[in-house]
Structure formats: C-alpha cells, structure tokens
Design an enzyme around this catalytic site. Sequence first.
Site, PDB file in Angstrom:
ATOM      1  N   ASN A  31      45.452  40.220  46.864  1.00 12.10           N
ATOM      2  CA  ASN A  31      45.708  40.808  45.544  1.00 12.10           C
ATOM      3  C   ASN A  31      44.754  41.983  45.355  1.00 12.10           C
ATOM      4  OD1 ASN A  31      45.999  41.395  42.840  1.00 12.10           O
ATOM      5  ND2 ASN A  31      45.113  39.468  42.098  1.00 12.10           N
ATOM      6  N   TRP A  32      45.297  43.181  45.422  1.00 12.86           N
ATOM      7  CA  TRP A  32      44.446  44.377  45.375  1.00 12.86           C
ATOM      8  C   TRP A  32      44.088  44.778  43.939  1.00 12.86           C
ATOM      9  CZ3 TRP A  32      47.323  47.868  49.542  1.00 12.86           C
ATOM     10  CH2 TRP A  32      47.210  47.224  50.790  1.00 12.86           C
ATOM     11  N   HIS A  38      48.586  35.571  36.336  1.00 14.42           N
ATOM     12  CA  HIS A  38      47.220  35.697  36.870  1.00 14.42           C
ATOM     13  C   HIS A  38      46.237  35.625  35.696  1.00 14.42           C
ATOM     14  CE1 HIS A  38      43.597  37.453  38.546  1.00 14.42           C
ATOM     15  NE2 HIS A  38      44.069  37.089  39.736  1.00 14.42           N
ATOM     16  N   GLU A  92      43.733  37.231  34.884  1.00 11.89           N
ATOM     17  CA  GLU A  92      43.390  38.503  34.216  1.00 11.89           C
ATOM     18  C   GLU A  92      44.484  38.912  33.239  1.00 11.89           C
ATOM     19  OE1 GLU A  92      42.473  40.546  37.856  1.00 11.89           O
ATOM     20  OE2 GLU A  92      40.718  39.232  38.049  1.00 11.89           O
ATOM     21  N   GLU A 128      43.740  28.987  40.663  1.00  9.17           N
ATOM     22  CA  GLU A 128      42.631  29.936  40.621  1.00  9.17           C
ATOM     23  C   GLU A 128      41.748  29.634  39.415  1.00  9.17           C
ATOM     24  OE1 GLU A 128      43.557  33.791  42.837  1.00  9.17           O
ATOM     25  OE2 GLU A 128      44.430  34.016  40.865  1.00  9.17           O
ATOM     26  N   GLY A 136      41.195  38.169  46.437  1.00 17.14           N
ATOM     27  CA  GLY A 136      41.043  39.392  45.649  1.00 17.14           C
ATOM     28  C   GLY A 136      40.087  40.342  46.355  1.00 17.14           C
ATOM     29  N   GLY A 137      38.819  40.329  45.927  1.00 16.76           N
ATOM     30  CA  GLY A 137      37.818  41.277  46.429  1.00 16.76           C
ATOM     31  C   GLY A 137      37.802  41.441  47.940  1.00 16.76           C
TER      32      GLY A 137
HETATM   33  P1  PGA Z   1      38.610  37.135  44.045  1.00 13.95           P
HETATM   34  O1  PGA Z   1      39.987  37.251  43.223  1.00 13.95           O
HETATM   35  O2  PGA Z   1      38.961  36.746  45.448  1.00 13.95           O
HETATM   36  O3  PGA Z   1      37.983  38.508  43.955  1.00 13.95           O
HETATM   37  O4  PGA Z   1      37.788  36.094  43.374  1.00 13.95           O
HETATM   38  C1  PGA Z   1      41.023  36.332  43.403  1.00 13.95           C
HETATM   39  C2  PGA Z   1      42.179  36.664  42.497  1.00 13.95           C
HETATM   40  O5  PGA Z   1      41.951  37.131  41.379  1.00 13.95           O
HETATM   41  O6  PGA Z   1      43.355  36.461  42.864  1.00 13.95           O
END
Ligand code: PGA
Length: 257
Positions: free
Chosen positions: A7-8, A94, A96, A166, A232-233
């Site tokens: 996930n960029w 997600h 966020e 998550e 993610g990161g």
């Molecule tokens: P992260 O993000 O690996 O940077 O913790 C995961 C995500 O939000 O899917």
Amino acid sequence: MKYVFGNWKMNLGIRESVALARGVARSLRGKESVPEVAVFPAFTALSEVHKALSRSRVQLGAQNIGVEKSGAYTGEVSSSMLEDVGCSYALIGHSERRWKFAESDELIADRLKACLASKVTPVLCVGESVAEREDGSHEEFVTGQMKSALSDIDVSNASDLIVAYEPVWAIGTGETATVAQVVEMHTHIRSTLQSILEMNAEEFSILYGGSVNPENAYELLREREIGGVLVGGASLKIHAFQDILEAATEVITAQGA
Ligand code: PGA
C-alpha cells in the site's frame, strides 16, 4: 497461497511509481513459486503502473473504491473505472480512511457492496485502536466493524473477499503486533466470517498489516492462519519489499503452499 500487498498510500509521482513497480516485477521474474503480489499506487499513477506491469505477475490495486458507477460524486472513483484501468483489488475501510477522513461503517459497507458486485476483489480492512486493545474489547470492536460491513451483502459474491487485520496502533508506528496477537485475532475474524456469512470460512484469506518489515515478515507469513501481509512503509523501499517477497517465497517453498 500467500499474499504480499504493498500500500503506497499518498506517496510517489507517476515516474517513481513506475520505477518501483518495475522493481517489484523484476524480483518475481524467473521464480517458480511466488506469492500473489499487488501494489496499490495513488490513483494518478494507476494507468502508467498498469502498463509497466502488463507482462508481469504483479497485480494492481486501488486504495479506495466508489459506491456508485458514475454521476455527480466529486472526488470518487468507481468500480468500473478501476476495472477500466486494470485494478484487480481495492482496499476498503483502511484505518486512515476511517480515522482521518471519517468514513463511517455505513459508507464502508456500501463501498464493499459495490466492490463485490464488480470484478475488483475487495480487501476489507479492520482493526482496533490502542484504547480497545488496552481495555480488552478489541475482538468485540472488530466483530462490530465486520458485522456492519458484511451483514447486508450478497453472500454469493463473497467468496473472494479478503480481510486485512490492521490494528491502528501498529500502522506506521514500528510497533508490530506479536504473532500470537495476530493469530488470535485472525482466528476470531474467521469465526466471525463463518457466523455472519453462514459459509465455510476456511478458505478466506486474512492478511495482517501494521509495521510489517523484512525482520518480521517470515515469522508472520509462516503461520498458516496468516494469509499474507499488507505492507505500507516498507513497500516504498524496493530492497525492503524484495526481502518481504523473498520471505513469502521461502514460506511457500517450505510449506508447499
Ligand atoms: P505500515 O502500513 O506498514 O506502514 O504500518 C500498513 C498499512 O497502512 O496498510
């Protein structure tokens, strides 16, 4: 089968996205047993990344999906548009989107319904925040998220649903849930799927996301209950992502999965 999804988020321009996608595609080339890999670039890069991945085994995903097919919905991107640009997957709910953009359980349920009615495979994201983890209500909280997302769907479309667990406290924090915590929650999610959908939940893939990195990927992926990882990161750094892909490949080879 194991999934490794990147996930960029709101990162990388078109050129950088294409370069990273090519790097991901290159790392699978010539390998026999590989995980199912997908990258989730920003909407602006989907078209070019799709072209860059056209002769690879890497799939394309979107970070969200609109409810309606078309019309006066400024800022939304519909399932048919995602199909059009070559997306196989879409993230839904997600954390966020839930916390930073106040997407409600109802909206997430509608997005899921639209996605299930299309050719795009949904990746429904659920997970508790630190407050629920600390007061011990995390399982109940995730059950609530799943019930609201799934209670009104057409079950005949649901067989390809993917759930990503998550925990909010693990996303982007460097604090990964322990393998035991993940397995416990995945088992809970699977039995919740079984009771809501009234279907055998054995086949569903449940992924873990939250500070997955090359150091912890193998121990997570080798658990049968963990169907894959949503990264993610670490998915923005080609070497880190390649190491995670390598860990998944090792697990697949060792388990013949
Ligand atoms: P992260 O993000 O690996 O940077 O913790 C995961 C995500 O939000 O899917």
